[in-house]
Design an enzyme around this catalytic site. Structure first.
Site, PDB file in Angstrom:
ATOM      1  N   TYR A 172      55.970  33.497  26.925  1.00 55.17           N
ATOM      2  CA  TYR A 172      56.680  32.588  27.818  1.00 55.17           C
ATOM      3  C   TYR A 172      55.990  32.450  29.169  1.00 55.17           C
ATOM      4  O   TYR A 172      56.164  31.446  29.858  1.00 55.17           O
ATOM      5  CB  TYR A 172      58.124  33.051  28.003  1.00 55.17           C
ATOM      6  CG  TYR A 172      58.921  32.958  26.723  1.00 55.17           C
ATOM      7  CD1 TYR A 172      59.108  31.737  26.096  1.00 55.17           C
ATOM      8  CD2 TYR A 172      59.429  34.102  26.120  1.00 55.17           C
ATOM      9  CE1 TYR A 172      59.800  31.656  24.895  1.00 55.17           C
ATOM     10  CE2 TYR A 172      60.125  34.029  24.925  1.00 55.17           C
ATOM     11  CZ  TYR A 172      60.303  32.806  24.317  1.00 55.17           C
ATOM     12  OH  TYR A 172      60.981  32.727  23.129  1.00 55.17           O
ATOM     13  N   GLU A 173      55.215  33.440  29.551  1.00 55.72           N
ATOM     14  CA  GLU A 173      54.479  33.323  30.810  1.00 55.72           C
ATOM     15  C   GLU A 173      53.567  32.105  30.784  1.00 55.72           C
ATOM     16  O   GLU A 173      53.520  31.312  31.734  1.00 55.72           O
ATOM     17  CB  GLU A 173      53.650  34.578  31.063  1.00 55.72           C
ATOM     18  CG  GLU A 173      54.446  35.823  31.356  1.00 55.72           C
ATOM     19  CD  GLU A 173      53.532  36.985  31.699  1.00 55.72           C
ATOM     20  OE1 GLU A 173      52.867  36.916  32.754  1.00 55.72           O
ATOM     21  OE2 GLU A 173      53.473  37.951  30.916  1.00 55.72           O
TER      22      GLU A 173
END
Length: 429
Positions: A172-173
């Protein structure tokens, strides 16, 4: 409290008035998991609201305090500003002193109290998501750190949602950083616009994210590297992956051959990337390492590059399309370019992959002149070069836009998560 938490990572404190028991929401987003049950639709009478997000990285803890203004009901609130501050070292450095680690968060939380009007405190949620630094720790030790942070939050005057503290999935980063950059540069405001890929190099992990333009890329890419989601009335199918252990500081240990030896009490790890005179100690992930230069062996770029090449060669997926793409690069890409004068600290700059290699050769072949203040400079530049060329497969001519801020807002995944949250609340353009 869960160790891993993959839903929305930044929660906005708005002027809403509803209880957890009566708040329900359809889940039709690309996040897997459940949105926080404490989130309710924004009261349309609100004009200003705030969000507090802590990014607990491997090298430091950072706070983002966003201010939003909603001028008209039903329209996307305007991002009015961001207050950003950070402290070092990161939480993972307090692996055996969790209470002391949580105290670093308390100091940043006090900054948020000064930035947000007291009348909004009780309805402004506070969230902390840890990244690769805590992912690398034993689960029990990571949990102890997160527990102490949660206790700090509970004593604060802010709203503490369920699962307000946890470890974020690395993938998700990259996705959210891509959203941040392309929103701030205007690429997500309409259909058919060309987007930019993003590269993030942290201390313990690195991420690559871009929107594939060719069907061949989609066909030849491992399925778990592709993620589809909807945002701003468009559907995007992104190539994204997070490589744990390939961040800049983790790569130093891998280059030194120190990862397999758990600190190796009494052993000094040596490298051709370090000046011969160097004898030093370094703590990373709660472990102390001794390191130094080759006292008798070879030094310089050629030998250093051979060492870092072993860390990345054959270990990363190489989509052919990236050779002809342009990317935004931040975090340690930016920092090392600033350290060597390749770009301006305030303005950033545009570089090609070959510029990193050229600077690496200059530094490594003149170790004594460049390493007095930063002994790892040669190793870091050589690793960045190898990561880009031999890891990801970029061409020498691949263009990198290095930036710390876009439109005075910090790059990274925080703002992307915020806008995705706004969409999940039914607010759109």
């Amino acid at each position: 409290m869960r160790a891993h938490w993959s839903p929305v990572l930044v929660i906005l404190g708005a002027t809403w008035a509803c209880s957890r028991s009566v708040c329900h929401r359809e889940q039709s987003t690309w996040f897997q998991g459940v949105f926080l049950s404490s989130m309710c639709p924004i009261n349309v009478s609100a004009s200003t609201y705030y969000g507090i997000m802590f990014d607990a990285g491997s090298t430091g803890t950072r706070i983002h305090v966003y201010t939003f203004v909603q001028k008209n009901p039903g329209q996307l609130p305007i991002l009015e500003g961001e207050i950003f501050e950070s402290v070092k070292p990161g939480l993972s450095a307090f692996v055996d002193e969790p209470k002391q680690g949580a105290e670093t968060v308390q100091g940043l939380l006090d900054l948020a109290k000064d930035a947000i009007p007291q009348s909004h405190w009780k309805r402004t949620p506070v969230v902390l998501k840890a990244t690769a630094g805590l992912r690398l720790l034993p689960e029990q030790k990571a949990q102890a750190l997160l527990f102490e942070v949660e206790e700090i939050f509970k004593k604060s005057p802010f709203l503490v949602p369920d699962d307000s503290v946890g470890i974020m999935d690395g993938s998700y980063e990259g996705i959210l950083a891509w959203v941040t950059v392309n929103f701030l540069t205007g690429q997500l405001r309409g259909r058919g616009q060309e987007t930019m890929g993003t590269l993030d190099l942290g201390g313990a992990s690195t991420q690559i994210t871009f929107l594939p333009q060719f069907q061949k890329t989609l066909e030849q890419t491992p399925r778990d590297y592709l993620t589809s989601f909807e945002m701003f009335n468009s559907t995007y199918k992104l190539y994204t992956h997070s490589y744990l252990g390939f961040g800049l500081k983790a790569a130093r240990l891998a280059t030194l051959g120190a990862l397999e030896m758990e600190g190796a009490d009494g052993h000094t790890f040596r490298s051709a990337c370090l000046p011969r005179w160097l004898e030093a100690e370094w703590v990373f992930g709660g472990v102390k390492y001794k390191y130094g230069g080759n006292q008798e062996g070879d030094v310089g770029f050629e030998h250093c590059y051979a060492e870092v090449l072993r860390v990345v060669q054959g270990k990363l997926h190489q989509p052919e399309e990236v050779r002809r793409s342009s990317f935004y690069a931040f975090s340690y890409y930016y920092d090392r370019a600033v350290d060597t004068g390749m770009i301006d600290y305030e303005k950033g700059g545009v570089l090609k992959v070959e510029d990193f290699e050229r600077k690496a050769k200059e530094v490594c072949d003149n170790l004594e002149a460049f390493s007095s203040e930063s002994p790892f400079l040669c190793m870091d530049l050589s690793y960045i070069t190898a990561l880009l060329k031999d890891g990801f497969g970029f061409a020498d001519s691949t263009v990198l836009q290095l930036t710390k801020k876009v439109n005075n807002i910090e790059t990274g995944w925080a703002l992307g998560a915020t806008f995705h949250l706004l969409q999940s609340l039914g607010i759109s353009y």
